[in-house]
Scaffold this motif. Structure first.
Motif, mmCIF file in Angstrom:
data_model
loop_
_atom_site.group_PDB
_atom_site.id
_atom_site.type_symbol
_atom_site.label_atom_id
_atom_site.label_comp_id
_atom_site.label_asym_id
_atom_site.label_seq_id
_atom_site.Cartn_x
_atom_site.Cartn_y
_atom_site.Cartn_z
ATOM 1 N N GLY A 71 -0.241 -25.398 -24.593
ATOM 2 C CA GLY A 71 -1.608 -24.905 -24.686
ATOM 3 C C GLY A 71 -2.257 -25.260 -26.012
ATOM 4 O O GLY A 71 -3.438 -25.635 -26.061
ATOM 5 N N VAL A 72 -1.494 -25.147 -27.081
ATOM 6 C CA VAL A 72 -2.019 -25.507 -28.405
ATOM 7 C C VAL A 72 -2.378 -26.986 -28.451
ATOM 8 O O VAL A 72 -3.451 -27.375 -28.923
ATOM 9 C CB VAL A 72 -0.987 -25.168 -29.502
ATOM 10 C CG1 VAL A 72 -1.365 -25.846 -30.823
ATOM 11 C CG2 VAL A 72 -0.901 -23.661 -29.705
ATOM 12 N N LEU A 73 -1.474 -27.826 -27.953
ATOM 13 C CA LEU A 73 -1.741 -29.267 -27.979
ATOM 14 C C LEU A 73 -2.973 -29.611 -27.145
ATOM 15 O O LEU A 73 -3.769 -30.477 -27.531
ATOM 16 C CB LEU A 73 -0.519 -30.032 -27.467
ATOM 17 C CG LEU A 73 0.747 -29.919 -28.324
ATOM 18 C CD1 LEU A 73 1.890 -30.685 -27.678
ATOM 19 C CD2 LEU A 73 0.489 -30.434 -29.731
ATOM 20 N N ALA A 74 -3.130 -28.920 -26.007
ATOM 21 C CA ALA A 74 -4.305 -29.160 -25.168
ATOM 22 C C ALA A 74 -5.582 -28.791 -25.919
ATOM 23 O O ALA A 74 -6.590 -29.517 -25.863
ATOM 24 C CB ALA A 74 -4.200 -28.368 -23.873
ATOM 25 N N GLU A 75 -5.558 -27.664 -26.630
ATOM 26 C CA GLU A 75 -6.731 -27.230 -27.388
ATOM 27 C C GLU A 75 -7.056 -28.203 -28.521
ATOM 28 O O GLU A 75 -8.219 -28.376 -28.900
ATOM 29 C CB GLU A 75 -6.495 -25.828 -27.958
ATOM 30 C CG GLU A 75 -6.454 -24.730 -26.916
ATOM 31 C CD GLU A 75 -7.799 -24.506 -26.251
ATOM 32 O OE1 GLU A 75 -8.836 -24.700 -26.930
ATOM 33 O OE2 GLU A 75 -7.826 -24.176 -25.050
ATOM 34 N N LEU A 76 -6.004 -28.832 -29.060
ATOM 35 C CA LEU A 76 -6.205 -29.808 -30.126
ATOM 36 C C LEU A 76 -6.690 -31.155 -29.595
ATOM 37 O O LEU A 76 -7.075 -32.034 -30.369
ATOM 38 C CB LEU A 76 -4.900 -30.014 -30.906
ATOM 39 C CG LEU A 76 -4.451 -28.863 -31.805
ATOM 40 C CD1 LEU A 76 -3.043 -29.115 -32.341
ATOM 41 C CD2 LEU A 76 -5.423 -28.702 -32.966
ATOM 42 N N GLY A 77 -6.630 -31.315 -28.256
ATOM 43 C CA GLY A 77 -7.015 -32.586 -27.675
ATOM 44 C C GLY A 77 -5.926 -33.633 -27.760
ATOM 45 O O GLY A 77 -6.195 -34.829 -27.649
ATOM 46 N N TRP A 78 -4.680 -33.177 -27.934
ATOM 47 C CA TRP A 78 -3.543 -34.085 -28.031
ATOM 48 C C TRP A 78 -2.815 -34.131 -26.690
ATOM 49 O O TRP A 78 -2.890 -33.174 -25.901
ATOM 50 C CB TRP A 78 -2.574 -33.624 -29.114
ATOM 51 C CG TRP A 78 -3.137 -33.612 -30.490
ATOM 52 C CD1 TRP A 78 -4.379 -34.039 -30.893
ATOM 53 C CD2 TRP A 78 -2.473 -33.121 -31.663
ATOM 54 N NE1 TRP A 78 -4.532 -33.851 -32.236
ATOM 55 C CE2 TRP A 78 -3.378 -33.294 -32.752
ATOM 56 C CE3 TRP A 78 -1.230 -32.564 -31.914
ATOM 57 C CZ2 TRP A 78 -3.058 -32.931 -34.051
ATOM 58 C CZ3 TRP A 78 -0.892 -32.207 -33.208
ATOM 59 C CH2 TRP A 78 -1.807 -32.378 -34.265
ATOM 60 N N PRO A 79 -2.056 -35.195 -26.403
ATOM 61 C CA PRO A 79 -1.253 -35.232 -25.175
ATOM 62 C C PRO A 79 -0.304 -34.038 -25.118
ATOM 63 O O PRO A 79 0.278 -33.640 -26.134
ATOM 64 C CB PRO A 79 -0.479 -36.553 -25.308
ATOM 65 C CG PRO A 79 -1.335 -37.400 -26.185
ATOM 66 C CD PRO A 79 -1.947 -36.456 -27.178
ATOM 67 N N HIS A 80 -0.135 -33.450 -23.905
ATOM 68 C CA HIS A 80 0.643 -32.214 -23.818
ATOM 69 C C HIS A 80 1.388 -32.051 -22.494
ATOM 70 O O HIS A 80 1.963 -31.002 -22.225
ATOM 71 C CB HIS A 80 -0.284 -31.011 -23.987
ATOM 72 C CG HIS A 80 -1.377 -30.959 -22.960
ATOM 73 N ND1 HIS A 80 -2.532 -31.711 -23.063
ATOM 74 C CD2 HIS A 80 -1.493 -30.273 -21.793
ATOM 75 C CE1 HIS A 80 -3.302 -31.471 -22.021
ATOM 76 N NE2 HIS A 80 -2.693 -30.597 -21.227
ATOM 77 N N ALA A 81 1.429 -33.084 -21.657
ATOM 78 C CA ALA A 81 1.966 -32.935 -20.307
ATOM 79 C C ALA A 81 3.486 -32.928 -20.245
ATOM 80 O O ALA A 81 4.072 -32.375 -19.317
ATOM 81 C CB ALA A 81 1.424 -34.054 -19.406
#
Length: 292
Positions: free
Chosen positions: A238-248
Motif C-alpha cells: 500500500g505504501v509503495l502504491a501511494e508513492l507511485g512505485w511498482p508494488h505488485a
C-alpha cells in the motif's frame, strides 16, 4: 554513544555597516548521497543522486520520488528540512578532522572488528537488520555485536529461550509496533513470563511504527508524512502504491525497500523513537556485566 565554534568581531571591517541590516549567512550543507532537498525556484524535491562537474561548475543531480532526475548548480537556493541552505560538494574521503560513523559516534582509527560476543541483538526481519547495519554497523563491528533477524515474532518467547540468555549472554530484542495491547506487546510480556532469567539478561524494546520503514524520516522521500494504509490492505504494498512505485510483487517490495534504505545516510535520517531504542539495546548488550 557520542553525538556531535566561529570567530566574532564586535567592530567589523565596514565602518558604515552599523546603519545597514546585516546580510544573513546561509548554513552550508554537504550534498551527500540520499539527502533530500528542495530547489526554491522550481519547487523540485528530490534526493541527491550524485555531485559532478559540468562545464566547470559543480552540479547536483536530484531524483524525485517517481524516479525522475534533474540537475541543479550547487550553491544557494535550496531548502533542507524547511531551512534555506547553501549546498556544497561533499567532503572528500580522507579530509582532515575527526571522522564520525553513520550513527554519529567518533570512528576509532585503525580499529578491527571484534570477535563476536555471545550477546546478540534480535530484530523482526531482514529490513530491520539492514537498517540497523547501515546506521550502526561500524559501531557494532567494533563492539563485536551481531544483529540477527527473527523473521517474525509469532512466538518471541520460544525464539529468545532458544538463544539461552544468561550471564555473559545478553539478548536485546527490537520489536515493531510495540504499543499497549498489540500482538507484539503480548509477545513481549510472554518473554518476561516464560524465559528463565529474562529480567536480568533480556531486554525487549520497540518503536510505535507499523513497520521499520516508518522509522525513516518521510522527508527523506520527499513526503510530509508516511501514507495511512487502511486495515486489511498489505501495508508495504500500500505504501509503495501511494508513492507511485511498482508494488505488485515481492520483488517490487524488495526494490522499494532498497530505494528507501538508499535515502538513509546517517542517524539524522531516522526518527528519534527508533534511534533511542537501538542505542538502548546496544548499551544493554555491551554493558560491563554482559561478558562476566
Amino acid at each position: 554513544m557520542n553525538r556531535p565554534p566561529g570567530g566574532y568581531d564586535r567592530y567589523g571591517t565596514d565602518v558604515l555597516a552599523a546603519g545597514r541590516p546585516k546580510k544573513r549567512e546561509l548554513p552550508e550543507v554537504a550534498a551527500e548521497t540520499g539527502l533530500v532537498v528542495e530547489d526554491v525556484e522550481t519547487g523540485w524535491v528530490g534526493a541527491v543522486v550524485r555531485v559532478e562537474k559540468s562545464g566547470g561548475l559543480h552540479v547536483v543531480v536530484l531524483e524525485d520520488r517517481r524516479g525522475k532526475t534533474r540537475t541543479f548548480e550547487l550553491g544557494p537556493g535550496f531548502w533542507v528540512d524547511g531551512v534555506p541552505v547553501r549546498l556544497v560538494p561533499p567532503v572528500a574521503a580522507g579530509a582532515a578532522g575527526p571522522v564520525r560513523t553513520a550513527s554519529g559516534s567518533y570512528a576509532v582509527a585503525g580499529a578491527r572488528a571484534r570477535v563476536a560476543r555471545a550477546s546478540r541483538i534480535l530484530v523482526e526481519g531482514l529490513h530491520d537488520a539492514e537498517l540497523v547495519e547501515k546506521v550502526w554497523g561500524a559501531d557494532l563491528r567494533v563492539e563485536g555485536v551481531v544483529v540477527q533477524p527473527l523473521h517474525g515474532v509469532d512466538d518471541l518467547a520460544a525464539a529468545v529461550r532458544e538463544f539461552g540468555p544468561g550471564p555473559g549472554r545478553r539478548i536485546g530484542v527490537l520489536v515493531d509496533h510495540l504499543v499497549s495491547g498489540s500482538k507484539e506487546w503480548h509477545e513481549a510480556v510472554a518473554v518476561a513470563q516464560r524465559v528463565p532469567g529474562a529480567a536480568a539478561h533480556v531486554l525487549v524494546v520497540g518503536h510505535p511504527y507499523v513497520d521499520v520503514w516508518q522509522g525513516v524520516r518521510p522527508a527523506r522521500l520527499g513526503l510530509a508524512e508516511w501514507p495511512v494504509i487502511p486495515k486489511g490492505r498489505p501495508w508495504k504494498e500500500g505504501v509503495l502504491a501511494e508513492l507511485g512505485w511498482p508494488h505488485a510483487t515481492q520483488a517490487d517490495v524488495a526494490r522499494g525497500w532498497k530505494r528507501i534504505l538508499g535515502s538513509v545516510t546517517s542517524y539524522a535520517d531516522l526518527e528519534p523513537a527508533l534511534l533511542g531504542r537501538v542505542e538502548e539495546l546496544i548499551d544493554f548488550v555491551t554493558g560491563d556485566s554482559a561478558d562476566r
